[in-house]
Design a protein around this motif. Sequence first.
Motif, PDB file in Angstrom:
ATOM      1  N   GLN A 101       0.841  -1.200   0.000  1.00 31.82           N
ATOM      2  CA  GLN A 101       0.000   0.000   0.000  1.00 31.82           C
ATOM      3  C   GLN A 101       0.875   1.249   0.000  1.00 31.82           C
ATOM      4  O   GLN A 101       1.799   1.362   0.795  1.00 31.82           O
ATOM      5  CB  GLN A 101      -0.888  -0.028   1.243  1.00 31.82           C
ATOM      6  CG  GLN A 101      -1.821   1.145   1.365  1.00 31.82           C
ATOM      7  CD  GLN A 101      -2.840   0.924   2.452  1.00 31.82           C
ATOM      8  OE1 GLN A 101      -3.661   0.029   2.355  1.00 31.82           O
ATOM      9  NE2 GLN A 101      -2.791   1.738   3.489  1.00 31.82           N
ATOM     10  N   PHE A 102       0.572   2.184  -0.882  1.00 28.95           N
ATOM     11  CA  PHE A 102       1.193   3.505  -0.886  1.00 28.95           C
ATOM     12  C   PHE A 102       0.283   4.458  -0.130  1.00 28.95           C
ATOM     13  O   PHE A 102      -0.940   4.416  -0.299  1.00 28.95           O
ATOM     14  CB  PHE A 102       1.397   4.018  -2.311  1.00 28.95           C
ATOM     15  CG  PHE A 102       2.476   3.296  -3.046  1.00 28.95           C
ATOM     16  CD1 PHE A 102       3.810   3.637  -2.847  1.00 28.95           C
ATOM     17  CD2 PHE A 102       2.173   2.278  -3.917  1.00 28.95           C
ATOM     18  CE1 PHE A 102       4.813   2.962  -3.521  1.00 28.95           C
ATOM     19  CE2 PHE A 102       3.162   1.595  -4.595  1.00 28.95           C
ATOM     20  CZ  PHE A 102       4.494   1.943  -4.396  1.00 28.95           C
ATOM     21  N   ASN A 103       0.871   5.327   0.682  1.00 26.85           N
ATOM     22  CA  ASN A 103       0.098   6.273   1.485  1.00 26.85           C
ATOM     23  C   ASN A 103       0.607   7.686   1.255  1.00 26.85           C
ATOM     24  O   ASN A 103       1.823   7.912   1.219  1.00 26.85           O
ATOM     25  CB  ASN A 103       0.245   5.977   2.981  1.00 26.85           C
ATOM     26  CG  ASN A 103      -0.206   4.594   3.353  1.00 26.85           C
ATOM     27  OD1 ASN A 103      -1.248   4.146   2.913  1.00 26.85           O
ATOM     28  ND2 ASN A 103       0.573   3.912   4.169  1.00 26.85           N
ATOM     29  N   MET A 104      -0.316   8.634   1.155  1.00 24.09           N
ATOM     30  CA  MET A 104       0.008  10.066   1.153  1.00 24.09           C
ATOM     31  C   MET A 104      -0.943  10.741   2.132  1.00 24.09           C
ATOM     32  O   MET A 104      -2.164  10.572   2.022  1.00 24.09           O
ATOM     33  CB  MET A 104      -0.158  10.683  -0.234  1.00 24.09           C
ATOM     34  CG  MET A 104       0.938  10.342  -1.186  1.00 24.09           C
ATOM     35  SD  MET A 104       0.862  11.130  -2.830  1.00 24.09           S
ATOM     36  CE  MET A 104      -0.415  12.310  -2.756  1.00 24.09           C
ATOM     37  N   LEU A 105      -0.383  11.471   3.075  1.00 22.86           N
ATOM     38  CA  LEU A 105      -1.193  12.137   4.087  1.00 22.86           C
ATOM     39  C   LEU A 105      -0.770  13.594   4.186  1.00 22.86           C
ATOM     40  O   LEU A 105       0.426  13.902   4.137  1.00 22.86           O
ATOM     41  CB  LEU A 105      -1.000  11.485   5.463  1.00 22.86           C
ATOM     42  CG  LEU A 105      -1.144   9.974   5.539  1.00 22.86           C
ATOM     43  CD1 LEU A 105      -0.540   9.441   6.819  1.00 22.86           C
ATOM     44  CD2 LEU A 105      -2.597   9.596   5.460  1.00 22.86           C
ATOM     45  N   GLY A 106      -1.714  14.465   4.349  1.00 28.26           N
ATOM     46  CA  GLY A 106      -1.449  15.879   4.583  1.00 28.26           C
ATOM     47  C   GLY A 106      -2.329  16.372   5.706  1.00 28.26           C
ATOM     48  O   GLY A 106      -3.522  16.061   5.741  1.00 28.26           O
ATOM     49  N   ASP A 107      -1.767  17.123   6.622  1.00 27.67           N
ATOM     50  CA  ASP A 107      -2.503  17.606   7.783  1.00 27.67           C
ATOM     51  C   ASP A 107      -2.140  19.070   7.994  1.00 27.67           C
ATOM     52  O   ASP A 107      -0.945  19.406   8.056  1.00 27.67           O
ATOM     53  CB  ASP A 107      -2.128  16.773   9.009  1.00 27.67           C
ATOM     54  CG  ASP A 107      -3.008  17.054  10.192  1.00 27.67           C
ATOM     55  OD1 ASP A 107      -4.239  17.096  10.012  1.00 27.67           O
ATOM     56  OD2 ASP A 107      -2.471  17.221  11.295  1.00 27.67           O
ATOM     57  N   SER A 108      -3.132  19.950   8.077  1.00 27.57           N
ATOM     58  CA  SER A 108      -2.880  21.390   8.208  1.00 27.57           C
ATOM     59  C   SER A 108      -3.782  21.983   9.272  1.00 27.57           C
ATOM     60  O   SER A 108      -4.954  21.623   9.375  1.00 27.57           O
ATOM     61  CB  SER A 108      -3.149  22.103   6.884  1.00 27.57           C
ATOM     62  OG  SER A 108      -2.391  21.529   5.851  1.00 27.57           O
ATOM     63  N   ILE A 109      -3.212  22.902  10.030  1.00 24.36           N
ATOM     64  CA  ILE A 109      -3.977  23.616  11.054  1.00 24.36           C
ATOM     65  C   ILE A 109      -3.690  25.110  10.901  1.00 24.36           C
ATOM     66  O   ILE A 109      -2.525  25.523  10.839  1.00 24.36           O
ATOM     67  CB  ILE A 109      -3.595  23.171  12.483  1.00 24.36           C
ATOM     68  CG1 ILE A 109      -3.898  21.688  12.676  1.00 24.36           C
ATOM     69  CG2 ILE A 109      -4.338  24.014  13.524  1.00 24.36           C
ATOM     70  CD1 ILE A 109      -3.400  21.135  13.998  1.00 24.36           C
ATOM     71  N   TYR A 110      -4.744  25.881  10.827  1.00 25.30           N
ATOM     72  CA  TYR A 110      -4.621  27.335  10.814  1.00 25.30           C
ATOM     73  C   TYR A 110      -5.229  27.842  12.114  1.00 25.30           C
ATOM     74  O   TYR A 110      -6.394  27.557  12.422  1.00 25.30           O
ATOM     75  CB  TYR A 110      -5.356  27.934   9.606  1.00 25.30           C
ATOM     76  CG  TYR A 110      -5.358  29.431   9.603  1.00 25.30           C
ATOM     77  CD1 TYR A 110      -4.207  30.141   9.303  1.00 25.30           C
ATOM     78  CD2 TYR A 110      -6.511  30.148   9.922  1.00 25.30           C
ATOM     79  CE1 TYR A 110      -4.197  31.522   9.292  1.00 25.30           C
ATOM     80  CE2 TYR A 110      -6.526  31.526   9.931  1.00 25.30           C
ATOM     81  CZ  TYR A 110      -5.364  32.213   9.615  1.00 25.30           C
ATOM     82  OH  TYR A 110      -5.356  33.577   9.626  1.00 25.30           O
ATOM     83  N   SER A 111      -4.444  28.570  12.896  1.00 30.49           N
ATOM     84  CA  SER A 111      -4.910  29.090  14.188  1.00 30.49           C
ATOM     85  C   SER A 111      -5.253  30.569  14.054  1.00 30.49           C
ATOM     86  O   SER A 111      -4.530  31.326  13.409  1.00 30.49           O
ATOM     87  CB  SER A 111      -3.827  28.923  15.252  1.00 30.49           C
ATOM     88  OG  SER A 111      -3.491  27.567  15.404  1.00 30.49           O
ATOM     89  N   PHE A 112      -6.348  30.949  14.667  1.00 30.15           N
ATOM     90  CA  PHE A 112      -6.748  32.348  14.705  1.00 30.15           C
ATOM     91  C   PHE A 112      -7.289  32.643  16.096  1.00 30.15           C
ATOM     92  O   PHE A 112      -7.380  31.740  16.936  1.00 30.15           O
ATOM     93  CB  PHE A 112      -7.772  32.676  13.606  1.00 30.15           C
ATOM     94  CG  PHE A 112      -8.971  31.787  13.615  1.00 30.15           C
ATOM     95  CD1 PHE A 112     -10.091  32.119  14.360  1.00 30.15           C
ATOM     96  CD2 PHE A 112      -8.988  30.616  12.875  1.00 30.15           C
ATOM     97  CE1 PHE A 112     -11.199  31.297  14.378  1.00 30.15           C
ATOM     98  CE2 PHE A 112     -10.098  29.796  12.879  1.00 30.15           C
ATOM     99  CZ  PHE A 112     -11.205  30.130  13.635  1.00 30.15           C
ATOM    100  N   ARG A 113      -7.624  33.881  16.352  1.00 29.21           N
ATOM    101  CA  ARG A 113      -8.071  34.285  17.684  1.00 29.21           C
ATOM    102  C   ARG A 113      -9.240  33.420  18.143  1.00 29.21           C
ATOM    103  O   ARG A 113     -10.270  33.360  17.495  1.00 29.21           O
ATOM    104  CB  ARG A 113      -8.476  35.753  17.649  1.00 29.21           C
ATOM    105  CG  ARG A 113      -8.823  36.293  18.999  1.00 29.21           C
ATOM    106  CD  ARG A 113      -9.035  37.795  18.935  1.00 29.21           C
ATOM    107  NE  ARG A 113      -9.593  38.241  20.188  1.00 29.21           N
ATOM    108  CZ  ARG A 113     -10.749  38.869  20.287  1.00 29.21           C
ATOM    109  NH1 ARG A 113     -11.457  39.136  19.214  1.00 29.21           N
ATOM    110  NH2 ARG A 113     -11.197  39.237  21.466  1.00 29.21           N
ATOM    111  N   ASN A 114      -9.044  32.710  19.235  1.00 28.69           N
ATOM    112  CA  ASN A 114     -10.052  31.857  19.869  1.00 28.69           C
ATOM    113  C   ASN A 114     -10.512  30.690  19.004  1.00 28.69           C
ATOM    114  O   ASN A 114     -11.611  30.180  19.200  1.00 28.69           O
ATOM    115  CB  ASN A 114     -11.283  32.672  20.302  1.00 28.69           C
ATOM    116  CG  ASN A 114     -10.957  33.682  21.363  1.00 28.69           C
ATOM    117  OD1 ASN A 114     -10.013  33.511  22.118  1.00 28.69           O
ATOM    118  ND2 ASN A 114     -11.718  34.749  21.407  1.00 28.69           N
ATOM    119  N   GLY A 115      -9.689  30.252  18.051  1.00 28.19           N
ATOM    120  CA  GLY A 115     -10.155  29.130  17.257  1.00 28.19           C
ATOM    121  C   GLY A 115      -9.106  28.538  16.332  1.00 28.19           C
ATOM    122  O   GLY A 115      -7.973  29.017  16.243  1.00 28.19           O
ATOM    123  N   THR A 116      -9.528  27.487  15.645  1.00 22.91           N
ATOM    124  CA  THR A 116      -8.662  26.804  14.675  1.00 22.91           C
ATOM    125  C   THR A 116      -9.507  26.327  13.498  1.00 22.91           C
ATOM    126  O   THR A 116     -10.712  26.098  13.627  1.00 22.91           O
ATOM    127  CB  THR A 116      -7.966  25.564  15.282  1.00 22.91           C
ATOM    128  OG1 THR A 116      -8.951  24.652  15.745  1.00 22.91           O
ATOM    129  CG2 THR A 116      -7.016  25.934  16.400  1.00 22.91           C
TER     130      THR A 116
END
Length: 182
Positions: A101-116
């Motif tokens: 099995q080939f796997n590609m994963l991407g994970d991103s988080i953008y943080s802003f005032r009082n949240g994500t």
Amino acid sequence: YQINDQHAILFDEKYVYRRRNEPVHENLASLRWHWDYSANTTFSLKDSYNYVTYPLNTLRNFSDNLAEAILTRKFGRYDLSHNLGYERLWYPNYGPSDFSQFNMLGDSIYSFRNGTFHWDSKWNRRTYHNSGYLDYDNYSLAADFNQTYTGNDSEISITNVLDMRDYDNESVALFRTNYVDD
């Protein structure tokens, strides 16, 4: 083992004995080379090997090997993680379930005032060694918005996940059909 300020080699080994309906012996070993490229960027190469034995039913014994490259970055309000991997699972006493099995994963988080705002994407391509009839692709996209409001002690969270499976050879009679689930 810390080579220098930026490079390290890590080895981890575990042995687990568990018993539910029958005894199971599990060995897990991983070797990782880690590079701190900068204060905000890291890169790792990792190989994990897992060997599981069932003393009362050796037909179920299997081995799993996962090699992966992992890049993580932080800049501004963003945290990003990217992973490329290749996995091989095999049953020494039962070949029809062996796959790669080939796997590609991407994970991103953008943080802003009082949240994500968090989003991730996954793709894997599974190929069975004994039958191309079983091969398929999995896709997954997920997004999550979360914000707190301090004035009235409340929080809002919105999540959406899209999953798709695409078989090379669909067979409705064998419950192997392409699907999209949102």
